[in-house]
Scaffold this active site. Structure first.
Site, PDB file in Angstrom:
ATOM      1  N   GLN A 150     -60.109  48.158  45.980  1.00 33.05           N
ATOM      2  CA  GLN A 150     -60.376  46.952  46.764  1.00 33.05           C
ATOM      3  C   GLN A 150     -60.977  47.350  48.111  1.00 33.05           C
ATOM      4  OE1 GLN A 150     -56.677  44.169  46.456  1.00 33.05           O
ATOM      5  NE2 GLN A 150     -56.012  46.204  45.867  1.00 33.05           N
ATOM      6  N   ASN A 151     -61.013  48.657  48.364  1.00 33.15           N
ATOM      7  CA  ASN A 151     -61.458  49.120  49.679  1.00 33.15           C
ATOM      8  C   ASN A 151     -62.974  49.093  49.793  1.00 33.15           C
ATOM      9  OD1 ASN A 151     -58.791  49.530  50.035  1.00 33.15           O
ATOM     10  ND2 ASN A 151     -58.847  51.760  49.943  1.00 33.15           N
ATOM     11  N   HIS A 184     -64.501  44.744  46.011  1.00 29.81           N
ATOM     12  CA  HIS A 184     -64.786  43.879  47.166  1.00 29.81           C
ATOM     13  C   HIS A 184     -66.026  44.311  47.950  1.00 29.81           C
ATOM     14  CE1 HIS A 184     -60.279  42.528  47.138  1.00 29.81           C
ATOM     15  NE2 HIS A 184     -60.985  42.003  46.155  1.00 29.81           N
ATOM     16  N   SER A 228     -50.913  45.714  48.815  1.00 27.05           N
ATOM     17  CA  SER A 228     -49.828  44.720  48.895  1.00 27.05           C
ATOM     18  C   SER A 228     -49.858  43.812  47.669  1.00 27.05           C
ATOM     19  CB  SER A 228     -49.964  43.900  50.177  1.00 27.05           C
ATOM     20  OG  SER A 228     -51.217  43.249  50.193  1.00 27.05           O
TER      21      SER A 228
HETATM   22  C1  BV8 Z   1     -62.147  34.633  44.039  1.00 22.97           C
HETATM   23  C2  BV8 Z   1     -62.962  41.599  52.257  1.00 22.97           C
HETATM   24  C3  BV8 Z   1     -63.093  32.916  42.660  1.00 22.97           C
HETATM   25  C4  BV8 Z   1     -63.334  41.531  53.629  1.00 22.97           C
HETATM   26  C5  BV8 Z   1     -61.121  40.734  51.116  1.00 22.97           C
HETATM   27  C6  BV8 Z   1     -54.767  33.498  42.353  1.00 22.97           C
HETATM   28  C7  BV8 Z   1     -53.620  33.176  43.070  1.00 22.97           C
HETATM   29  C8  BV8 Z   1     -53.705  32.911  44.445  1.00 22.97           C
HETATM   30  C9  BV8 Z   1     -54.926  32.957  45.116  1.00 22.97           C
HETATM   31  C10 BV8 Z   1     -56.055  33.273  44.406  1.00 22.97           C
HETATM   32  C11 BV8 Z   1     -55.959  33.521  43.049  1.00 22.97           C
HETATM   33  N1  BV8 Z   1     -57.213  33.833  42.603  1.00 22.97           N
HETATM   34  C12 BV8 Z   1     -58.074  33.767  43.641  1.00 22.97           C
HETATM   35  C13 BV8 Z   1     -57.400  33.424  44.760  1.00 22.97           C
HETATM   36  C14 BV8 Z   1     -57.978  33.242  46.106  1.00 22.97           C
HETATM   37  C15 BV8 Z   1     -58.180  34.517  46.875  1.00 22.97           C
HETATM   38  C16 BV8 Z   1     -56.848  35.195  47.034  1.00 22.97           C
HETATM   39  O1  BV8 Z   1     -56.471  36.090  46.313  1.00 22.97           O
HETATM   40  N2  BV8 Z   1     -56.099  34.765  48.021  1.00 22.97           N
HETATM   41  C17 BV8 Z   1     -54.761  35.316  48.277  1.00 22.97           C
HETATM   42  C18 BV8 Z   1     -54.772  36.061  49.603  1.00 22.97           C
HETATM   43  C19 BV8 Z   1     -53.785  34.199  48.271  1.00 22.97           C
HETATM   44  N3  BV8 Z   1     -59.133  35.384  46.203  1.00 22.97           N
HETATM   45  C20 BV8 Z   1     -60.439  35.262  46.423  1.00 22.97           C
HETATM   46  O2  BV8 Z   1     -60.884  34.435  47.189  1.00 22.97           O
HETATM   47  C21 BV8 Z   1     -61.341  36.193  45.644  1.00 22.97           C
HETATM   48  N4  BV8 Z   1     -62.379  35.436  45.049  1.00 22.97           N
HETATM   49  O3  BV8 Z   1     -61.083  34.534  43.506  1.00 22.97           O
HETATM   50  O4  BV8 Z   1     -63.256  33.911  43.639  1.00 22.97           O
HETATM   51  C22 BV8 Z   1     -64.389  32.177  42.533  1.00 22.97           C
HETATM   52  C23 BV8 Z   1     -64.915  32.020  41.279  1.00 22.97           C
HETATM   53  C24 BV8 Z   1     -66.113  31.312  41.099  1.00 22.97           C
HETATM   54  C25 BV8 Z   1     -66.756  30.795  42.210  1.00 22.97           C
HETATM   55  C26 BV8 Z   1     -66.234  30.955  43.481  1.00 22.97           C
HETATM   56  C27 BV8 Z   1     -65.037  31.669  43.642  1.00 22.97           C
HETATM   57  C28 BV8 Z   1     -62.055  37.146  46.612  1.00 22.97           C
HETATM   58  C29 BV8 Z   1     -61.124  38.120  47.175  1.00 22.97           C
HETATM   59  C30 BV8 Z   1     -61.865  39.052  48.115  1.00 22.97           C
HETATM   60  C31 BV8 Z   1     -61.147  39.171  49.354  1.00 22.97           C
HETATM   61  N5  BV8 Z   1     -61.808  40.067  50.254  1.00 22.97           N
HETATM   62  N6  BV8 Z   1     -61.642  41.170  52.197  1.00 22.97           N
HETATM   63  C32 BV8 Z   1     -63.186  42.795  54.334  1.00 22.97           C
HETATM   64  O5  BV8 Z   1     -62.449  43.695  53.972  1.00 22.97           O
HETATM   65  O6  BV8 Z   1     -63.871  42.808  55.323  1.00 22.97           O
HETATM   66  S1  BV8 Z   1     -59.426  40.888  50.833  1.00 22.97           S
HETATM   67  C33 BV8 Z   1     -58.660  42.081  51.761  1.00 22.97           C
HETATM   68  O7  BV8 Z   1     -57.436  42.216  51.053  1.00 22.97           O
HETATM   69  C34 BV8 Z   1     -59.231  43.441  51.758  1.00 22.97           C
HETATM   70  O8  BV8 Z   1     -60.539  43.509  51.416  1.00 22.97           O
HETATM   71  C35 BV8 Z   1     -58.438  44.223  50.733  1.00 22.97           C
HETATM   72  O9  BV8 Z   1     -59.312  44.790  49.819  1.00 22.97           O
HETATM   73  C36 BV8 Z   1     -57.609  43.177  50.057  1.00 22.97           C
HETATM   74  C37 BV8 Z   1     -56.326  43.656  49.546  1.00 22.97           C
HETATM   75  O10 BV8 Z   1     -55.522  44.116  50.592  1.00 22.97           O
HETATM   76  P1  BV8 Z   1     -54.789  45.506  50.417  1.00 22.97           P
HETATM   77  O11 BV8 Z   1     -55.819  46.509  50.120  1.00 22.97           O
HETATM   78  O12 BV8 Z   1     -53.710  45.354  49.460  1.00 22.97           O
HETATM   79  O13 BV8 Z   1     -54.268  45.785  51.914  1.00 22.97           O
HETATM   80  P2  BV8 Z   1     -52.940  45.267  52.615  1.00 22.97           P
HETATM   81  O14 BV8 Z   1     -53.066  45.529  54.053  1.00 22.97           O
HETATM   82  O15 BV8 Z   1     -52.597  43.906  52.192  1.00 22.97           O
HETATM   83  O16 BV8 Z   1     -51.799  46.215  52.014  1.00 22.97           O
HETATM   84  C38 BV8 Z   1     -51.748  47.598  52.324  1.00 22.97           C
HETATM   85  C39 BV8 Z   1     -50.602  48.195  51.527  1.00 22.97           C
HETATM   86  O17 BV8 Z   1     -50.614  49.594  51.723  1.00 22.97           O
HETATM   87  C40 BV8 Z   1     -49.216  47.694  51.968  1.00 22.97           C
HETATM   88  O18 BV8 Z   1     -48.487  47.318  50.813  1.00 22.97           O
HETATM   89  C41 BV8 Z   1     -48.564  48.922  52.619  1.00 22.97           C
HETATM   90  O19 BV8 Z   1     -47.171  48.987  52.422  1.00 22.97           O
HETATM   91  C42 BV8 Z   1     -49.282  50.041  51.898  1.00 22.97           C
HETATM   92  N7  BV8 Z   1     -49.368  51.323  52.626  1.00 22.97           N
HETATM   93  C43 BV8 Z   1     -49.437  51.537  53.973  1.00 22.97           C
HETATM   94  N8  BV8 Z   1     -49.563  52.847  54.222  1.00 22.97           N
HETATM   95  C44 BV8 Z   1     -49.574  53.475  53.012  1.00 22.97           C
HETATM   96  C45 BV8 Z   1     -49.462  52.502  52.010  1.00 22.97           C
HETATM   97  N9  BV8 Z   1     -49.442  52.825  50.698  1.00 22.97           N
HETATM   98  C46 BV8 Z   1     -49.566  54.110  50.373  1.00 22.97           C
HETATM   99  N10 BV8 Z   1     -49.700  55.097  51.291  1.00 22.97           N
HETATM  100  C47 BV8 Z   1     -49.699  54.823  52.611  1.00 22.97           C
HETATM  101  N11 BV8 Z   1     -49.814  55.821  53.513  1.00 22.97           N
END
Ligand code: BV8
Length: 250
Positions: A102-103, A120, A191
């Site tokens: 996703q990165n 993404h 996450s």
């Molecule tokens: C779409 C880009 C359809 C920008 C990003 C189903 C249910 C609910 C909602 C939805 C669903 N289906 C779709 C949705 C809507 C939405 C969505 O998911 N919303 C959620 C938030 C409720 N999804 C979308 O909109 C997607 N599109 O579904 O389109 C469609 C179809 C036809 C026509 C039109 C539309 C698009 C999703 C794209 C989102 N883009 N951002 C940018 O980056 O600039 S999302 C953003 O979150 C990031 O890009 C990242 O890739 C993504 C995921 O986050 P994580 O990578 O998990 O990062 P996070 O900080 O959350 O977590 C980090 C983790 O690491 C933590 O758990 C932590 O404990 C851990 N950690 C920390 N240190 C370490 C570690 N782990 C290991 N080692 C370590 N050292």
């Protein structure tokens, strides 16, 4: 010290077995790239609605580009870490290995991974909304904000999938296919709240794959994982790799 669970997972990693690894921002955290939702995470400082949606870009493209330019500056200064490098080694080691990320930071490629599904998009690429042309762009800082298409002069956008936008069908279809036929799925540093990426492990689990999570914190997927390693990707992945090498050399 090699824990019993690490050894059990290493033993499951058979040379011909299909492996999918899904990564998120956590794998780049040890390189110094901010995550999104944890302490110090980007979504704690900024609102996704203002910066990572097509509506935000239509409203204020300069603001959105400035934010990406700032993030490009941060990422340009960091290096891949042992977690990224381990996954690059696994790609060479396992013929049926698929890395789904996703990165958008490009650190997997810099670590040497070649077959990467970037669900993404990529912060080092721009896209022309008029012609659809995707181009590499490594300028830090950008010379012009917003940048213009060298061919038609239209305003370029980051080649990133924003909230509410569909993922590239080729990418998500490949990720679905790989997830539904793998024997092992590693979920590393995510996450697991953003869909459709977060749905991939369920697909793999339903098809009978073993699910291995590596994350210092529990996630919504933790109850479904067969193995949960509560630690850093940059420590657990190399430990697994080391154990794998010990097992394979007897
Ligand atoms: C779409 C880009 C359809 C920008 C990003 C189903 C249910 C609910 C909602 C939805 C669903 N289906 C779709 C949705 C809507 C939405 C969505 O998911 N919303 C959620 C938030 C409720 N999804 C979308 O909109 C997607 N599109 O579904 O389109 C469609 C179809 C036809 C026509 C039109 C539309 C698009 C999703 C794209 C989102 N883009 N951002 C940018 O980056 O600039 S999302 C953003 O979150 C990031 O890009 C990242 O890739 C993504 C995921 O986050 P994580 O990578 O998990 O990062 P996070 O900080 O959350 O977590 C980090 C983790 O690491 C933590 O758990 C932590 O404990 C851990 N950690 C920390 N240190 C370490 C570690 N782990 C290991 N080692 C370590 N050292």
């Amino acid at each position: 010290m090699i824990t019993e669970e690490i050894r059990r997972v290493a033993e499951l990693m058979e040379p011909g077995g299909a492996i999918v690894v899904l990564t998120g921002a956590g794998i780049s955290a040890e390189s110094g790239v901010p995550t999104f939702r944890g302490p110090g995470g980007l979504w704690r400082q900024f609102r996704a609605e203002d910066l990572a949606t097509p509506e935000a870009f239509a409203r204020d493209p300069k603001l959105v580009w400035e934010w990406y330019d700032w993030r490009r500056g941060l990422i340009a200064k960091v290096e891949p870490n042992p977690g990224h490098r381990t996954l690059a080694r696994w790609e060479a080691r396992f013929p049926e290995f698929v890395l789904v990320t996703q990165n958008i930071d490009g650190l997997h490629a810099r670590a040497g991974s070649k077959r990467i599904i970037e669900l993404h998009g990529n912060i080092w690429k721009t896209r022309c909304p008029e012609e659809g042309l995707v181009a590499d762009n490594a300028e830090v800082p950008l010379k012009a904000i917003p940048p213009a298409c060298p061919s038609c002069g239209a305003m370029l956008r980051p080649h990133i999938v924003w909230f509410g936008e569909p993922l590239d069908p080729a990418d998500i279809n490949q990720a679905w296919a790989a997830s539904s036929r793998c024997r092992l799925m590693f979920i590393v540093g995510t996450s697991a709240v953003v869909h459709p990426a977060a749905s991939l492990p369920a697909l793999a689990g339903r098809a009978g794959a073993q699910i291995i999570e590596i994350n210092p914190e529990p996630t919504p997927l933790s109850p479904y994982a067969n193995f949960s390693f509560r630690g850093k990707a940059g420590e657990i992945l190399p430990l697994l790799d080391e154990t794998l090498s010990k097992i394979s050399t007897g």
